[in-house]
Design an enzyme around this catalytic site. Structure first.
Site, PDB file in Angstrom:
ATOM      1  N   ILE A   1       0.875  -1.182   0.000  1.00  0.00           N
ATOM      2  CA  ILE A   1       0.000   0.000   0.000  1.00  0.00           C
ATOM      3  C   ILE A   1       0.909   1.228   0.000  1.00  0.00           C
ATOM      4  CG2 ILE A   1      -1.911   1.125   1.231  1.00  0.00           C
ATOM      5  CD1 ILE A   1      -2.022  -1.860   2.622  1.00  0.00           C
TER       6      ILE A   1
ATOM      7  N   PRO B   1       1.885   5.586  -0.685  1.00  0.00           N
ATOM      8  CA  PRO B   1       1.387   6.922  -0.325  1.00  0.00           C
ATOM      9  C   PRO B   1       1.260   7.892  -1.499  1.00  0.00           C
ATOM     10  CG  PRO B   1       3.719   6.813   0.088  1.00  0.00           C
ATOM     11  CD  PRO B   1       3.350   5.492  -0.519  1.00  0.00           C
TER      12      PRO B   1
ATOM     13  N   ASN C   1       5.055  10.282  -1.926  1.00  0.00           N
ATOM     14  CA  ASN C   1       6.146   9.776  -2.791  1.00  0.00           C
ATOM     15  C   ASN C   1       5.555   8.673  -3.644  1.00  0.00           C
ATOM     16  OD1 ASN C   1       8.058  11.184  -1.151  1.00  0.00           O
ATOM     17  ND2 ASN C   1       8.145   9.422   0.220  1.00  0.00           N
TER      18      ASN C   1
ATOM     19  N   GLY D   1       5.710   3.985   8.828  1.00  0.00           N
ATOM     20  CA  GLY D   1       4.739   4.993   9.255  1.00  0.00           C
ATOM     21  C   GLY D   1       5.238   6.422   9.229  1.00  0.00           C
TER      22      GLY D   1
ATOM     23  N   CYS E   1       8.932  11.821   4.304  1.00  0.00           N
ATOM     24  CA  CYS E   1       8.726  11.557   5.740  1.00  0.00           C
ATOM     25  C   CYS E   1       9.982  11.834   6.538  1.00  0.00           C
ATOM     26  CB  CYS E   1       8.280  10.111   5.937  1.00  0.00           C
ATOM     27  SG  CYS E   1       9.367   8.935   5.112  1.00  0.00           S
TER      28      CYS E   1
ATOM     29  N   GLU F   1       2.608  18.795  14.935  1.00  0.00           N
ATOM     30  CA  GLU F   1       2.009  18.072  13.804  1.00  0.00           C
ATOM     31  C   GLU F   1       3.000  17.903  12.662  1.00  0.00           C
ATOM     32  OE1 GLU F   1      -0.885  16.714  14.097  1.00  0.00           O
ATOM     33  OE2 GLU F   1      -1.183  17.671  16.049  1.00  0.00           O
TER      34      GLU F   1
HETATM   35  P1  NAD Z   1      -1.981   7.938   4.049  1.00  0.00           P
HETATM   36  O1  NAD Z   1      -1.797   7.152   5.306  1.00  0.00           O
HETATM   37  O2  NAD Z   1      -3.102   8.885   3.974  1.00  0.00           O
HETATM   38  O3  NAD Z   1      -2.117   6.941   2.789  1.00  0.00           O
HETATM   39  C1  NAD Z   1      -1.170   5.922   2.522  1.00  0.00           C
HETATM   40  C2  NAD Z   1      -1.878   4.747   1.858  1.00  0.00           C
HETATM   41  O4  NAD Z   1      -2.693   4.078   2.825  1.00  0.00           O
HETATM   42  C3  NAD Z   1      -2.824   5.154   0.737  1.00  0.00           C
HETATM   43  O5  NAD Z   1      -2.740   4.196  -0.299  1.00  0.00           O
HETATM   44  C4  NAD Z   1      -4.188   5.152   1.397  1.00  0.00           C
HETATM   45  O6  NAD Z   1      -5.201   4.885   0.472  1.00  0.00           O
HETATM   46  C5  NAD Z   1      -4.056   4.029   2.425  1.00  0.00           C
HETATM   47  N1  NAD Z   1      -4.802   4.229   3.668  1.00  0.00           N
HETATM   48  C6  NAD Z   1      -4.890   5.360   4.400  1.00  0.00           C
HETATM   49  N2  NAD Z   1      -5.611   5.142   5.524  1.00  0.00           N
HETATM   50  C7  NAD Z   1      -5.961   3.840   5.513  1.00  0.00           C
HETATM   51  C8  NAD Z   1      -6.708   2.989   6.402  1.00  0.00           C
HETATM   52  N3  NAD Z   1      -7.217   3.439   7.534  1.00  0.00           N
HETATM   53  N4  NAD Z   1      -6.880   1.698   6.046  1.00  0.00           N
HETATM   54  C9  NAD Z   1      -6.352   1.201   4.907  1.00  0.00           C
HETATM   55  N5  NAD Z   1      -5.645   1.963   4.031  1.00  0.00           N
HETATM   56  C10 NAD Z   1      -5.454   3.256   4.324  1.00  0.00           C
HETATM   57  O7  NAD Z   1      -0.582   8.698   3.827  1.00  0.00           O
HETATM   58  P2  NAD Z   1      -0.152   9.705   2.663  1.00  0.00           P
HETATM   59  O8  NAD Z   1      -0.758  11.035   2.894  1.00  0.00           O
HETATM   60  O9  NAD Z   1      -0.335   9.059   1.360  1.00  0.00           O
HETATM   61  O10 NAD Z   1       1.399   9.783   2.971  1.00  0.00           O
HETATM   62  C11 NAD Z   1       1.921  10.583   3.990  1.00  0.00           C
HETATM   63  C12 NAD Z   1       2.187   9.842   5.270  1.00  0.00           C
HETATM   64  O11 NAD Z   1       2.975   8.687   5.034  1.00  0.00           O
HETATM   65  C13 NAD Z   1       2.976  10.671   6.245  1.00  0.00           C
HETATM   66  O12 NAD Z   1       2.554  10.422   7.546  1.00  0.00           O
HETATM   67  C14 NAD Z   1       4.402  10.210   6.015  1.00  0.00           C
HETATM   68  O13 NAD Z   1       5.265  10.434   7.107  1.00  0.00           O
HETATM   69  C15 NAD Z   1       4.179   8.751   5.794  1.00  0.00           C
HETATM   70  N6  NAD Z   1       5.238   8.138   4.996  1.00  0.00           N
HETATM   71  C16 NAD Z   1       6.079   7.276   5.605  1.00  0.00           C
HETATM   72  C17 NAD Z   1       7.092   6.689   4.879  1.00  0.00           C
HETATM   73  C18 NAD Z   1       8.053   5.747   5.523  1.00  0.00           C
HETATM   74  O14 NAD Z   1       8.862   5.183   4.802  1.00  0.00           O
HETATM   75  N7  NAD Z   1       8.027   5.551   6.826  1.00  0.00           N
HETATM   76  C19 NAD Z   1       7.246   6.985   3.518  1.00  0.00           C
HETATM   77  C20 NAD Z   1       6.355   7.872   2.922  1.00  0.00           C
HETATM   78  C21 NAD Z   1       5.346   8.438   3.673  1.00  0.00           C
END
Ligand code: NAD
Length: 471
Positions: free
Chosen positions: A134, A136, A139, A237, A270, A365
Site C-alpha cells: 500500500i 502513499p 512519494n 509509518g 517523511c 504536527e
Molecule cells: P496515508 O496514510 O493517507 O495513505 C497511505 C496509503 O494508505 C494510501 O494508499 C491510502 O489509500 C491508504 N490508507 C490510508 N488510511 C488507511 C486505512 N485506515 N486503512 C487502509 N488503508 C489506508 O498517507 P499519505 O498522505 O499518502 O502519505 C503521507 C504519510 O505517510 C505521512 O505520515 C508520512 O510520514 C508517511 N510516509 C512514511 C514513509 C516511511 O517510509 N516511513 C514513507 C512515505 C510516507
C-alpha cells in the site's frame, strides 16, 4: 509469414503501445486489473514463473526495471506532481532516479552457512510469495519503483493498492516497470494493481488468502490497519523529524543543510526536517543565515494568518480538539502559501520560517509543507528533551548539527530513531549525498528499518548431515 504480414503485426503493436502510452491505462499484461481477486491471481501465477528463473535472470529483470525508470523519470515526475498537486517536478525526478539507481538488487540476499563435524547447514533468503503493498500520495512513484525492485529482487510478486490521489502516475509507473520486465524476458504481471484503488480494495487485499505479506507505506491509520490484519506486516509509518542545532555547529552550513532537506519536494518526504530546535546563543545567527538563503520569516499578525491557513481543527482520538495540516497546502510551494496570507514575493523562497514554542501545532504536527517552526532552547539538555518529545516515538528520523560528539551521541541514544543524520540534509540518510543504499519504505514501527530485498524474504534452512564439510 510474408514480409507484409510481419510489417502489419509490428505496425499494430506499435499503435497499441502508443495508445497505452497516451491513455495511461495498462492492459492486463502490464498489471492493471478491475478486481483485487484478478490482480492477486495474476500476481500469484507470475510469482510461480519467477521462481523458475535463475538469480542471474532475476538480476537482469532488475537492471531492465532501473533502465525503464531512468528513461521515463521526467514523465513519471510530471504526472505525479500534476495529479497529486503536491511537490516539485525536479525533486521528484531526483527521487525517481535515486530509487532506480540505489535500491539494492539480488546482491542484497546473503546466504548464511554453518559447517562442522555434522556437515553443512545453510540458511537462504527465500521469497514470501505475493506481497500486498500500500503506497502513499507523497512519494507515489518513488515508493513503487523502490518497493518493486526490492520485492522482485527477493523473488516475490506484488499487488499494489496505490493512493487514489496519485492513481494515474502510480499505475503508469507499474506499467513501465512491467514493460521493462517483459522486454527483458521476464513474466508479465509480476507487479499488479487495482484499476480503482480505495479503502475497500485495501481491506480486500489485506484479507486475501493468497497475500503472504503486507507492506504499508503511509500514516498511522494504514500502519494500524495492516498490523491488525492477522498477517505478517511491515509498517513504514509517519515521521516528524526534528533538526537539533547546538552552539558548536557550523551555523552557516547548518542553515544551508536544513533548508536543503526541509524544502526538498516541498517537505513531502517523511524524513524531511519538520522543526528546528536550536540552542538560544546561536538562534539569531541561524535565522540570519537562513534568511540569507531565501527563507521568509513570518511573525506577528502574519503568523496568525499562516496558522489559520495551514491548520485545521479536528477531533482527536482521545477527548478534545487537535490541529491537523490543511491538506490543501500539503506539498505546496512556499510562495503559494505566502501569497495566500498576503505576502507577495518576487522569487521562489525555499521555506517559510517562524519562531514558536515547543507546544505549537507547527512543531507537534507533521505538516509536510515548507513551513519550518524554530524553537529556541537554553542548552543541549533541553534540546534533547524537546526533540524526543516532538518525534513522538515514531522511531523515524532526526538530524543534528554539532561538532560535539558527546552531544550527538546523547541525542542519538535518547531519540532512538531509525535514521540519525549528522551535519547534513536529512536526505543523506537515504543515500542521497550520503553513503548507503536508498529506500522509500522506512519501517520504524515494525523495526525492519530501511527496507531492501532482504526485508522481503523469509529464512529457510537446508541441512545436509555428515557431508560437504571439507575441513
Ligand atoms: P496515508 O496514510 O493517507 O495513505 C497511505 C496509503 O494508505 C494510501 O494508499 C491510502 O489509500 C491508504 N490508507 C490510508 N488510511 C488507511 C486505512 N485506515 N486503512 C487502509 N488503508 C489506508 O498517507 P499519505 O498522505 O499518502 O502519505 C503521507 C504519510 O505517510 C505521512 O505520515 C508520512 O510520514 C508517511 N510516509 C512514511 C514513509 C516511511 O517510509 N516511513 C514513507 C512515505 C510516507
Amino acid at each position: 509469414m510474408t514480409l507484409n504480414q510481419i510489417d502489419m503485426e509490428s505496425l499494430v503493436k506499435a499503435v497499441v503501445d502508443q495508445i497505452y502510452a497516451i491513455t495511461n491505462y495498462s492492459n492486463e499484461e502490464f498489471g492493471t486489473f478491475s478486481t483485487v481477486d484478478q490482480a492477486v491471481e495474476a500476481a500469484y501465477i507470475a510469482q510461480k514463473k519467477i521462481m523458475t528463473l535463475t538469480l542471474e535472470n532475476r538480476q537482469t529483470l532488475i537492471d531492465a526495471m532501473r533502465e525503464g525508470v531512468l528513461k521515463n523519470e521526467d514523465l513519471l515526475a510530471e504526472m505525479a506532481v500534476k495529479e497529486s498537486g503536491m511537490g516539485r517536478v525536479p525533486d521528484k525526478i531526483l527521487k525517481n532516479r535515486l530509487a532506480a539507481q540505489k535500491t539494492p538488487g539480488t546482491e542484497n540476499l546473503k546466504t548464511e552457512a554453518f559447517t562442522g563435524d555434522r556437515g553443512l547447514t545453510i540458511i537462504e533468503m527465500a521469497p514470501y510469495g505475493v506481497i500486498g503493498s500500500i503506497t502513499p500520495v507523497t512519494n507515489p512513484v518513488a515508493t513503487i519503483i523502490n518497493n518493486s525492485i526490492s520485492m522482485i529482487a527477493a523473488g516475490n510478486s506484488v499487488v499494489f493498492c496505490v493512493h487514489p490521489n496519485a492513481r494515474a502516475a502510480s499505475l503508469k509507473a507499474i506499467e513501465i516497470l512491467n514493460r521493462a520486465i517483459l522486454a527483458a524476458g521476464g513474466p508479465g504481471n509480476l507487479l499488479c494493481s487495482i484499476k480503482e484503488p480505495s479503502l475497500k480494495a485495501v481491506e480486500e487485499l489485506m484479507a486475501h488468502p493468497k497475500i503472504n505479506l503486507l507492506s504499508a507505506t503511509g500514516g498511522p491509520g494504514v500502519v494500524r490497519a495492516v498490523l491488525s490484519s492477522g498477517k505478517k506486516a511491515i509498517g513504514a509509518g509517519a515521521g516528524n523529524p526534528p533538526a537539533v542545532v547546538d552552539e558548536t555547529a557550523d551555523i552557516e552550513k547548518a542553515a544551508r543543510d536544513i533548508i536543503a532537506g526541509c524544502s526538498f519536494d516541498n517537505n513531502l518526504p517523511c524524513i524531511a526536517e519538520k522543526s528546528i530546535i536550536v540552542v538560544g546563543s546561536v538562534a539569531d545567527k541561524l535565522i540570519y543565515n537562513m534568511k540569507k538563503l531565501g527563507a521568509v520569516l513570518v511573525e506577528g499578525q502574519n503568523l496568525k494568518e499562516l496558522e489559520k491557513l495551514v491548520l485545521i481543527e479536528k477531533l482527536g482520538e482521545g477527548h478534545g480538539k487537535i490541529f491537523a495540516p490543511n491538506k490543501q497546502y500539503v506539498g505546496k510551494n512556499a510562495r503559494c502559501i505566502l501569497e495566500k496570507i498576503g505576502i507577495n514575493v518576487s522569487n521562489d523562497p525555499p521555506v517559510i520560517i517562524a519562531e514558536v514554542d515547543a507546544s505549537h501545532p507547527f512543531v507537534v504536527e507533521e505538516l509536510m509543507m515548507p513551513v519550518l517552526p524554530i524553537v529556541q532552547v537554553k542548552n543541549i539538555d533541553e534540546a534533547i528533551v524537546i526533540a524526543v518529545k516532538v518525534e513522538h516515538g515514531n522511531r523515524h528520523t532526526a538530524t543534528m548539527h554539532s561538532k560535539n560528539v558527546d552531544n550527538m551521541t546523547r541525542l542519538a541514544k535518547a531519540i532512538q530513531t531509525t535514521i540519525f543524520v549528522k551535519n547534513a540534509p536529512s536526505y543523506a540518510g537515504i543515500g542521497f549525498g550520503g553513503e548507503g543504499f536508498t529506500t522509500f519504505t522506512i519501517a520504524g514501527p515494525t523495526g525492519e528499518g530501511l527496507t531492501s530485498a532482504r526485508t522481503f524474504t523469509r529464512q529457510r534452512r537446508c541441512v545436509l548431515v555428515d557431508a560437504f564439510s571439507i575441513v
